[in-house]
Design an enzyme around this catalytic site. Structure first.
Site, PDB file in Angstrom:
ATOM      1  N   ARG A   1     -15.245   1.669 -12.599  1.00 20.80           N
ATOM      2  CA  ARG A   1     -15.451   1.663 -11.151  1.00 20.80           C
ATOM      3  C   ARG A   1     -15.821   0.288 -10.608  1.00 20.80           C
ATOM      4  O   ARG A   1     -15.788   0.063  -9.404  1.00 20.80           O
ATOM      5  CB  ARG A   1     -16.489   2.726 -10.754  1.00 20.80           C
ATOM      6  CG  ARG A   1     -16.616   2.944  -9.265  1.00 20.80           C
ATOM      7  CD  ARG A   1     -17.302   4.246  -8.910  1.00 20.80           C
ATOM      8  NE  ARG A   1     -18.491   4.493  -9.706  1.00 20.80           N
ATOM      9  CZ  ARG A   1     -19.655   3.844  -9.561  1.00 20.80           C
ATOM     10  NH1 ARG A   1     -19.783   2.914  -8.640  1.00 20.80           N
ATOM     11  NH2 ARG A   1     -20.679   4.147 -10.332  1.00 20.80           N
TER      12      ARG A   1
ATOM     13  N   LYS B   1       4.804   2.042  -3.552  1.00 20.52           N
ATOM     14  CA  LYS B   1       6.151   1.714  -3.078  1.00 20.52           C
ATOM     15  C   LYS B   1       6.783   0.650  -3.988  1.00 20.52           C
ATOM     16  O   LYS B   1       7.016   0.930  -5.138  1.00 20.52           O
ATOM     17  CB  LYS B   1       6.093   1.325  -1.617  1.00 20.52           C
ATOM     18  CG  LYS B   1       5.223   2.265  -0.746  1.00 20.52           C
ATOM     19  CD  LYS B   1       5.725   3.697  -0.706  1.00 20.52           C
ATOM     20  CE  LYS B   1       4.701   4.688  -0.173  1.00 20.52           C
ATOM     21  NZ  LYS B   1       4.025   4.376   1.048  1.00 20.52           N
TER      22      LYS B   1
ATOM     23  N   TYR C   1       1.750   2.437  10.223  1.00 21.28           N
ATOM     24  CA  TYR C   1       2.065   3.495   9.260  1.00 21.28           C
ATOM     25  C   TYR C   1       1.291   4.775   9.635  1.00 21.28           C
ATOM     26  O   TYR C   1       0.092   4.712   9.914  1.00 21.28           O
ATOM     27  CB  TYR C   1       1.691   3.014   7.858  1.00 21.28           C
ATOM     28  CG  TYR C   1       1.723   4.083   6.801  1.00 21.28           C
ATOM     29  CD1 TYR C   1       2.939   4.561   6.321  1.00 21.28           C
ATOM     30  CD2 TYR C   1       0.554   4.624   6.281  1.00 21.28           C
ATOM     31  CE1 TYR C   1       2.968   5.555   5.355  1.00 21.28           C
ATOM     32  CE2 TYR C   1       0.583   5.608   5.318  1.00 21.28           C
ATOM     33  CZ  TYR C   1       1.797   6.072   4.855  1.00 21.28           C
ATOM     34  OH  TYR C   1       1.826   7.051   3.901  1.00 21.28           O
TER      35      TYR C   1
ATOM     36  N   ASP D   1      -0.525  -5.203   6.260  1.00 16.46           N
ATOM     37  CA  ASP D   1       0.063  -4.264   5.315  1.00 16.46           C
ATOM     38  C   ASP D   1       1.422  -4.855   4.924  1.00 16.46           C
ATOM     39  O   ASP D   1       2.355  -4.879   5.717  1.00 16.46           O
ATOM     40  CB  ASP D   1       0.226  -2.896   5.999  1.00 16.46           C
ATOM     41  CG  ASP D   1       0.730  -1.820   5.049  1.00 16.46           C
ATOM     42  OD1 ASP D   1       1.455  -2.173   4.089  1.00 16.46           O
ATOM     43  OD2 ASP D   1       0.428  -0.639   5.277  1.00 16.46           O
TER      44      ASP D   1
END
Ligand SMILES: *Cc1c(COP(=O)(O)O)cnc(C)c1O
Length: 385
Positions: free
Chosen positions: A48, A199, A102, A174
């Site tokens: 983490r 993606k 988005y 982005d």
């Protein structure tokens, strides 16, 4: 900013590899431990904390590709985006985003920000002047997306970065649609780059992941917050992502080449009403796209002529799949009005130019002539119905 001395394919293949000192294997070993020694070590490792060997090394590849000093890898694009937003925005602060954001990011802002007292403005357009008009005294971050989804609008990266600097506001982007192969926003002065690695970075439609890339200082600030939110990627998947990224430049360049040719073909097609692709001279921001992108990308949208049903057309496609996501090696299409923009009202969709006829096309690596033949036969079947 640090620039690797290597070319992009070499970075994809080699930067951030873990040397297998024990067995001399050809590829990075996977370190799956969630527990590491804490005594007498220079770093206390814990998954983490984003510092297991696989996370730490792959982030070097992403940073090298984006020309930044540092990067962090997340469990999804939205985990990356939420870490970004919640690091730099607190109660009473204000965010500026474009109206063509988005869909998932747009929902996140509208649904979560009010709970935390964070203000936001969606611009009326995506020009620098639209962002400027939205700035308030409490604006702390401007977040852009270019090319945008699904109409491939282009925002002036350098202009927005300058605007941010002039007002002492951080800027982020982005960069999912372009990928680091086609666009490096840090070179135009943007502070933080975000990716849905689901993606292009993953590229095979089998990995959910995200990433942020920025200076050491900004990444360190994000790290302090992100380790509290716990949106890490499992080391198995980090390793899968490393494997995928070895071919990132090869894939994206092949997809971009296909897209350029297909966009030109569709633009001349009598049964096609409009094509939205930044690599076409008819695109209103072709010159801007050319100035800030290395390649025009492999995403486009188009509309068939009135009377030709878009859904009917998609049903007749044999090779090209109807699919929710994008950027895999396989070509896919979708109807934004039924998927990414389904939660908007008809009026809202009309306002941002998303018609029921619009088809978003994520171009893959298949042989171009086969893709064109598939489109052609599907159009013909749609016409004879
Ligand atoms: C998919 C996508 C996201 C969200 O990423 P996830 O990996 O699904 O969380 C954000 N921005 C863009 C442009 C995307 O296509």
């Amino acid at each position: 900013m640090k620039h690797s001395k290597y070319g992009v394919n070499t970075i994809c293949t080699h930067i951030g590899e873990i040397e297998d000192k024990q067995f001399k294997g050809a590829v990075s070993p996977i370190y799956v431990s969630t527990s590491y020694e804490f005594d007498d070590v220079d770093m206390k490792r814990y998954p983490r904390y984003f510092n297991t060997p696989n996370q730490e090394h792959l982030s070097k590849k992403i940073a090298a590709l984006e020309h930044t000093e540092s990067a962090l890898i997340f469990g999804s694009g939205m985990a990356a985006l939420s870490a970004l937003f919640f690091t730099f925005l607190k109660s009473g602060d204000h965010l500026v985003v474009q109206n063509t954001l988005y869909g998932g990011a747009s929902h996140f802002i509208r649904e979560e920000f009010p709970k935390f007292g964070i203000e936001f403005t969606f611009t009326n357009g995506y020009d620098v002047s639209d962002f400027e008009a939205a700035i308030q005294p409490n604006t702390k971050l401007i977040h852009i997306e270019t090319p945008s989804n699904p109409l491939l609008t282009i925002t002036d990266i350098k202009g927005v970065a300058k605007l941010g600097k002039a007002h002492n506001i951080l800027t982020s982007i982005d960069n999912t649609f372009a990928s680091p192969i086609n666009q490096n926003p840090i070179d135009f002065g943007i502070d933080i780059i975000m990716h849905s690695a689901t993606k292009y970075l993953g590229g095979h439609s089998d990995i959910l992941a995200g990433a942020l890339a920025a200076s050491d200082d900004l990444i360190s600030q994000i790290w302090h917050v992100a380790k509290n939110f716990g949106g890490n990627l499992s080391d198995y998947t980090v390793w899968m992502l490393e494997r995928s990224m070895k071919t990132l430049a090869l894939r994206v360049k092949a997809q971009t080449k296909n897209a350029n040719k297909i966009a030109r073909y569709l633009e001349k097609h009598p049964d096609v009403k409009a094509v939205y692709y930044p690599g076409l001279k008819s695109h209103p921001q072709y010159k801007l796209a050319k100035a800030q992108m290395h390649g025009f990308g492999a995403m486009m949208s188009f509309e068939l002529q009135d009377g030709l049903d878009a859904l009917e057309f998609q049903k007749h496609l044999q090779l090209i799949k109807s699919s929710m996501s994008l950027a895999g090696v396989e070509s896919t299409v979708l109807s934004p009005y039924l998927t990414s923009h389904a939660l908007l009202t008809q009026e809202e969709r009309d306002a941002i130019g998303i018609s029921d006829q619009l088809i978003r096309f994520s171009v893959g690596i298949e042989t171009k002539k086969d893709l064109l033949a598939d489109i052609e036969q599907a159009i013909n079947k749609t016409k004879t119905k």
